[in-house]
Design an enzyme around this catalytic site. Structure first.
Site, PDB file in Angstrom:
ATOM      1  N   ALA A 124       6.964  -5.337   5.110  1.00 29.50           N
ATOM      2  CA  ALA A 124       6.607  -5.873   6.421  1.00 29.50           C
ATOM      3  C   ALA A 124       5.738  -7.102   6.249  1.00 29.50           C
ATOM      4  O   ALA A 124       5.184  -7.339   5.178  1.00 29.50           O
ATOM      5  CB  ALA A 124       5.842  -4.815   7.234  1.00 29.50           C
TER       6      ALA A 124
ATOM      7  N   LYS B 133       6.977  -5.904  15.481  1.00 31.06           N
ATOM      8  CA  LYS B 133       7.227  -4.519  15.047  1.00 31.06           C
ATOM      9  C   LYS B 133       8.059  -3.779  16.100  1.00 31.06           C
ATOM     10  O   LYS B 133       8.971  -3.013  15.764  1.00 31.06           O
ATOM     11  CB  LYS B 133       5.906  -3.778  14.791  1.00 31.06           C
TER      12      LYS B 133
ATOM     13  N   THR C 186       2.421  -7.902   7.393  1.00 34.95           N
ATOM     14  CA  THR C 186       1.377  -7.025   7.962  1.00 34.95           C
ATOM     15  C   THR C 186       0.095  -7.764   8.358  1.00 34.95           C
ATOM     16  O   THR C 186      -0.803  -7.141   8.913  1.00 34.95           O
ATOM     17  CB  THR C 186       1.003  -5.909   6.966  1.00 34.95           C
TER      18      THR C 186
ATOM     19  N   ASP D 201      14.960  -9.304  -1.220  1.00 37.73           N
ATOM     20  CA  ASP D 201      14.378  -9.882  -0.002  1.00 37.73           C
ATOM     21  C   ASP D 201      15.151  -9.298   1.179  1.00 37.73           C
ATOM     22  O   ASP D 201      16.322  -9.614   1.381  1.00 37.73           O
ATOM     23  CB  ASP D 201      14.505 -11.414  -0.057  1.00 37.73           C
ATOM     24  N   ILE D 202      14.476  -8.446   1.946  1.00 39.33           N
ATOM     25  CA  ILE D 202      15.208  -7.715   2.992  1.00 39.33           C
ATOM     26  C   ILE D 202      15.594  -8.596   4.175  1.00 39.33           C
ATOM     27  O   ILE D 202      16.290  -8.141   5.079  1.00 39.33           O
ATOM     28  CB  ILE D 202      14.446  -6.455   3.474  1.00 39.33           C
TER      29      ILE D 202
ATOM     30  N   ASP E  14       0.953   1.282  15.609  1.00 34.28           N
ATOM     31  CA  ASP E  14       0.259   1.513  16.884  1.00 34.28           C
ATOM     32  C   ASP E  14       0.190   0.226  17.711  1.00 34.28           C
ATOM     33  O   ASP E  14      -0.057   0.289  18.913  1.00 34.28           O
ATOM     34  CB  ASP E  14      -1.161   2.043  16.615  1.00 34.28           C
TER      35      ASP E  14
ATOM     36  N   TYR F 101       2.318  -9.781  15.899  1.00 40.03           N
ATOM     37  CA  TYR F 101       2.633  -8.687  14.977  1.00 40.03           C
ATOM     38  C   TYR F 101       3.200  -7.484  15.741  1.00 40.03           C
ATOM     39  O   TYR F 101       4.263  -6.950  15.375  1.00 40.03           O
ATOM     40  CB  TYR F 101       1.365  -8.287  14.194  1.00 40.03           C
TER      41      TYR F 101
ATOM     42  N   GLN G 152       0.821  -1.216   0.000  1.00 39.77           N
ATOM     43  CA  GLN G 152       0.000   0.000   0.000  1.00 39.77           C
ATOM     44  C   GLN G 152       0.858   1.271   0.000  1.00 39.77           C
ATOM     45  O   GLN G 152       0.715   2.143  -0.851  1.00 39.77           O
ATOM     46  CB  GLN G 152      -0.868   0.058   1.260  1.00 39.77           C
ATOM     47  N   LEU G 153       1.760   1.351   0.981  1.00 38.44           N
ATOM     48  CA  LEU G 153       2.570   2.557   1.115  1.00 38.44           C
ATOM     49  C   LEU G 153       3.543   2.694  -0.050  1.00 38.44           C
ATOM     50  O   LEU G 153       3.729   3.787  -0.605  1.00 38.44           O
ATOM     51  CB  LEU G 153       3.327   2.518   2.447  1.00 38.44           C
TER      52      LEU G 153
END
Ligand SMILES: NC(=O)c1ccc[n+]([C@@H]2O[C@H](COP(=O)([O-])OP(=O)(O)OC[C@H]3O[C@@H](n4cnc5c(N)ncnc54)[C@H](OP(=O)(O)O)[C@@H]3O)[C@@H](O)[C@H]2O)c1
Length: 293
Positions: free
Chosen positions: A63, A132, A65, A39-40, A105, A128, A13-14
């Protein structure tokens, strides 16, 4: 400093919003990658790619997600959300590049009714969220040249998100149940992408306004998922599907979600002079892009 920007996870998305916006910034050179190209989680691949491309800035949009899937795939969630940010930070440190990393968040437990500031105590309640938070902490152990942007309830025209799921349900069903006792701020990925570019131009490429650290960025205003869904239907003109508010306790979910995860955005607004739209205005803009009304 050169103005080459490496974007990882650029098919999400981002990442897609950054791709779209970059056309407005011909002075910035973007390199877009996703897992098939970079591939990070692979330290060697990251180091080779960074050495060859020599970016000044890395924006990590990659990520794991899916919070539900993370409960059953702890190892992979931690690999992408915790190990990979450390790998990227180490490669950035080697190349003297700056890292912009996106967090969530979900690093908070939600047992409050006051917006979280960047210095509030974290306490994730899901795999998750823990992964993060671990990603944030690992970056901090490597170097100081980072900005971590915590955001919430991200949606856009692209990919799998609440807004698109509600629109689909509104077209297909007569009645849906939506959680009414989890509160946060829906955030349009395009606004977050704009904020990232703003920070790059105002701060990272301008060392006199150099302020690394953790920042909250969400759209302004708050709501429950139920109120978010109602607004989606209103703006999209969907009248044939009833939305019933329910408690999160009645919604089948493996992952626990914070009851209240509103983020206080004062720090980012004051540090970078950034104006942030209200979530209702941004939702309207997103639905207009999708040709609703
Ligand atoms: N979505 C939300 O509601 C939300 C809320 C708060 C914070 N955030 C954070 O905001 C950031 C952007 O989220 P988003 O919604 O844009 O994510 P997204 O749409 O799920 O995109 C993530 C991208 O990363 C890719 N990816 C996964 N593993 C990778 C790897 N090992 N190497 C390279 N790329 C990989 C994914 O590819 P595949 O699809 O092939 O796996 C996907 O294209 C993330 O850091 C997320 O944690 C999101």
């Amino acid at each position: 400093m050169n103005s080459k920007i490496l974007v990882t996870g650029a098919n999400g998305q981002l990442g897609n919003e950054l791709r779209r916006l970059c056309k407005n910034f011909p002075g910035l050179e973007f390199i877009y990658t996703d897992v098939d190209m970079l591939d990070i989680t692979n330290p060697d691949a990251v180091s080779v790619f960074m050495e060859a491309s020599k970016p000044a800035i890395v924006v990590n949009c990659a990520a794991f997600t899916d919070a539900e899937a993370a409960e059953d795939n702890i190892k992979q969630a931690r690999k992408v959300n915790s190990l990979a940010p450390q790998v990227l930070a180490a490669a950035c440190a080697m190349q003297s590049a700056f890292l912009i990393h996106i967090s969530s968040d979900c690093v908070f437990d939600g047992n409050t009714n006051i917006p979280y500031t960047e210095t509030d105590a974290t306490n994730p309640i899901s795999v998750y969220g823990s992964s993060k938070l671990e990603g944030e902490e690992k970056i901090k152990t490597v170097f100081d040249d980072f900005i971590i942007l915590r955001t919430s309830w991200l949606y856009s025209e692209y990919g799998n998100n609440f807004m698109r799921n509600i629109l689909a349900a509104g077209r297909e069903k007569d009645k849906i149940e939506v959680v009414n006792d989890q509160i946060s701020s829906p955030t349009y990925a395009r606004d977050l992408a704009n904020c990232i570019i703003d920070i790059i131009i105002k701060s990272i490429l301008n060392p006199s306004v150099y302020v690394p650290g953790v920042y909250n960025y969400t759209n302004q205003g708050t709501c429950s998922w139920y109120e978010f869904a109602k607004e989606i239907f209103t703006l999209a003109g969907i009248t044939t599907c009833e939305i019933v508010p329910i408690s999160a306790d009645l919604y089948p979910s493996k992952a626990k979600h914070p009851k209240y995860s509103v983020l206080d955005t004062s720090k980012i607004r004051e540090s970078f002079g950034i104006g942030i739209p209200n979530w209702r205005d941004s939702l309207k803009e997103c639905l207009t892009s999708l040709n609703y009304k």
